[in-house]
Design a protein around this motif. Sequence first.
Motif, PDB file in Angstrom:
ATOM      1  N   SER A 359       0.822  -1.214   0.000  1.00  0.00           N
ATOM      2  CA  SER A 359       0.000   0.000   0.000  1.00  0.00           C
ATOM      3  C   SER A 359       0.857   1.265   0.000  1.00  0.00           C
ATOM      4  O   SER A 359       0.614   2.202  -0.765  1.00  0.00           O
ATOM      5  N   ARG A 360       1.883   1.287   0.841  1.00  0.00           N
ATOM      6  CA  ARG A 360       2.687   2.504   0.986  1.00  0.00           C
ATOM      7  C   ARG A 360       3.685   2.700  -0.144  1.00  0.00           C
ATOM      8  O   ARG A 360       3.779   3.788  -0.732  1.00  0.00           O
ATOM      9  N   HIS A 364       1.611   3.840  -3.253  1.00  0.00           N
ATOM     10  CA  HIS A 364       1.771   5.230  -2.790  1.00  0.00           C
ATOM     11  C   HIS A 364       0.533   5.756  -2.064  1.00  0.00           C
ATOM     12  O   HIS A 364       0.101   6.911  -2.292  1.00  0.00           O
ATOM     13  N   ALA A 365      -0.038   4.909  -1.217  1.00  0.00           N
ATOM     14  CA  ALA A 365      -1.180   5.352  -0.410  1.00  0.00           C
ATOM     15  C   ALA A 365      -0.745   6.481   0.512  1.00  0.00           C
ATOM     16  O   ALA A 365       0.336   6.437   1.114  1.00  0.00           O
ATOM     17  N   THR A 366      -1.587   7.488   0.641  1.00  0.00           N
ATOM     18  CA  THR A 366      -1.259   8.646   1.474  1.00  0.00           C
ATOM     19  C   THR A 366      -1.842   8.536   2.881  1.00  0.00           C
ATOM     20  O   THR A 366      -1.514   9.346   3.744  1.00  0.00           O
ATOM     21  N   GLU A 367      -2.706   7.548   3.106  1.00  0.00           N
ATOM     22  CA  GLU A 367      -3.302   7.327   4.417  1.00  0.00           C
ATOM     23  C   GLU A 367      -2.764   6.033   5.001  1.00  0.00           C
ATOM     24  O   GLU A 367      -2.348   5.122   4.263  1.00  0.00           O
ATOM     25  N   PRO A 368      -2.767   5.890   6.330  1.00  0.00           N
ATOM     26  CA  PRO A 368      -2.249   4.664   6.958  1.00  0.00           C
ATOM     27  C   PRO A 368      -2.982   3.416   6.466  1.00  0.00           C
ATOM     28  O   PRO A 368      -4.187   3.455   6.198  1.00  0.00           O
ATOM     29  N   THR A 369      -2.250   2.327   6.361  1.00  0.00           N
ATOM     30  CA  THR A 369      -2.835   1.062   5.921  1.00  0.00           C
ATOM     31  C   THR A 369      -3.749   0.516   7.011  1.00  0.00           C
ATOM     32  O   THR A 369      -3.397   0.509   8.190  1.00  0.00           O
ATOM     33  N   GLN A 370      -4.942   0.048   6.602  1.00  0.00           N
ATOM     34  CA  GLN A 370      -5.921  -0.482   7.536  1.00  0.00           C
ATOM     35  C   GLN A 370      -6.238  -1.935   7.191  1.00  0.00           C
ATOM     36  O   GLN A 370      -6.165  -2.336   6.022  1.00  0.00           O
ATOM     37  N   PHE A 371      -6.629  -2.694   8.222  1.00  0.00           N
ATOM     38  CA  PHE A 371      -6.967  -4.104   8.026  1.00  0.00           C
ATOM     39  C   PHE A 371      -8.332  -4.401   8.632  1.00  0.00           C
ATOM     40  O   PHE A 371      -8.635  -3.979   9.755  1.00  0.00           O
TER      41      PHE A 371
END
Length: 473
Positions: A359-360, A364-371
């Motif tokens: 994701s990061r 290039h996700a700009t928000e924290p990864t969620q599960f």
Amino acid sequence: MIHVNSEIGTLRRLIIHSPDSGLGKVVPSKAQDWLFEDIVHLKTMRRDEYDYYVKTLLYFLDPEKVRGKLAEIDDPRKHRAFYKPDDPHFHASDKVMDIEYLLGDILADADIRRELVASIAALEQCSFALQNELLQLEPRLLAKTIISGALPNEKMIFAPVPNFIFTRDIGITINNHILLNRPAKEARRRESFIARYVFYYHPAFESIRKNIIEIPDDEQFFLLDGIERENRQVTLEGGDIMMVAPNHLLVGISERTSAHAVNKIIQALFSRNVLQKVTVIRIPAKRDFMHIDTVFTQVKRNMWVLYGKFSKRNLEEKDLLEKFYKKGDENKLKIVQYVKDSTHPHEFDNMEDLLDDISRNDLHATEPTQFIYSGDYEFPYSLREQWTDSCNLLALKDGVVIGYDRNDKTAEAFAKHGFRIIKAADLLQQFESGTLSPETITDTLIMLPSAELSRARGGSHCMSMPLLRDSVL
């Protein structure tokens, strides 16, 4: 055109297969041989469940086929003609493509028909008389017969292929290539055979034939015996392969995909410069999991749904007496990432670290990864809902996914993360009324009716082979 470089880019074209009459011919004595845990009620599976899947897909991918027409399409007097590939009133979408319809297309060619029928007859050990009888069938009826195993008069001539609804397992699109699969179980061999003919002969794939990848057995594999043969076997199914980013493929070693096949896949993709990075995920070779897409799938750029057994939290809850048990290493999760031309593979300790990295760093996700965890990580719902495919979701676009309505606790977990939870029937009504739109809908879990579909042991991710998605970068 084909191109897939993520799991969450807006879906534009895919292959499915509506439940055929072969599913209604699964008998208790053959259910496990044909990879079913139970026998299904075909009429309910079709009319009350899978038809909603087709309508939902069409509304997102080919809306002109369904918008404003749902009442007419589902008129009982029409006898589901819209959903039947052998019916003149079939929807025949070139965006939501049924593999039976594609097979019927190529069987219109007399040379292909003779070649394919001869091959199927040899595979199924049919008599010469039956082979000639098959050649007399009209192409669309012949396609239906080859898949269902029954002649138009309903006489069974060979086993059905009831798992063909899980088109994910026949092939996978990797950027602009198609990797054809090698099923592990005898019951799925005819599916692979049919898929090969469709991809090599159908005009829709003519421009990419040079980009079709097959993974053969080793030379002189037939000379091997016993454990040596088992170790060198090439078995590969699409549920163990995910194109998660433009340059990054995930491949599972599982009950259905062998380590030797994975080695060959990496070599083939790197040698063709199809991509630069492959991450191998070994999960226990158990029926509970089957493929990696039964334990996790992607929801949006920074969000994943995951089975808690393979989570960081579960791994941290260590058994202090574990060293006294005789536990085989093969039953433990292992994650190794290979980069082309690098001699130092990288290992990940757990699934969250890998998925967060994708994701990061890849997306290039700009928000924290969620599960989101199966069953909201509550016992026994975590286990029960993973079994009924709570982690096997198809993303129609970033943040809009299809799941099964029976997985209540998982749906509650989605709601906690701000998702709209909506039944497929209600969604379609709102699309028809104009109160919702496929173009503008966001963060939504679409709940598909699933009392019968879930018996077949596969979810919406399994029931799809994406061919074209918008690029995520």
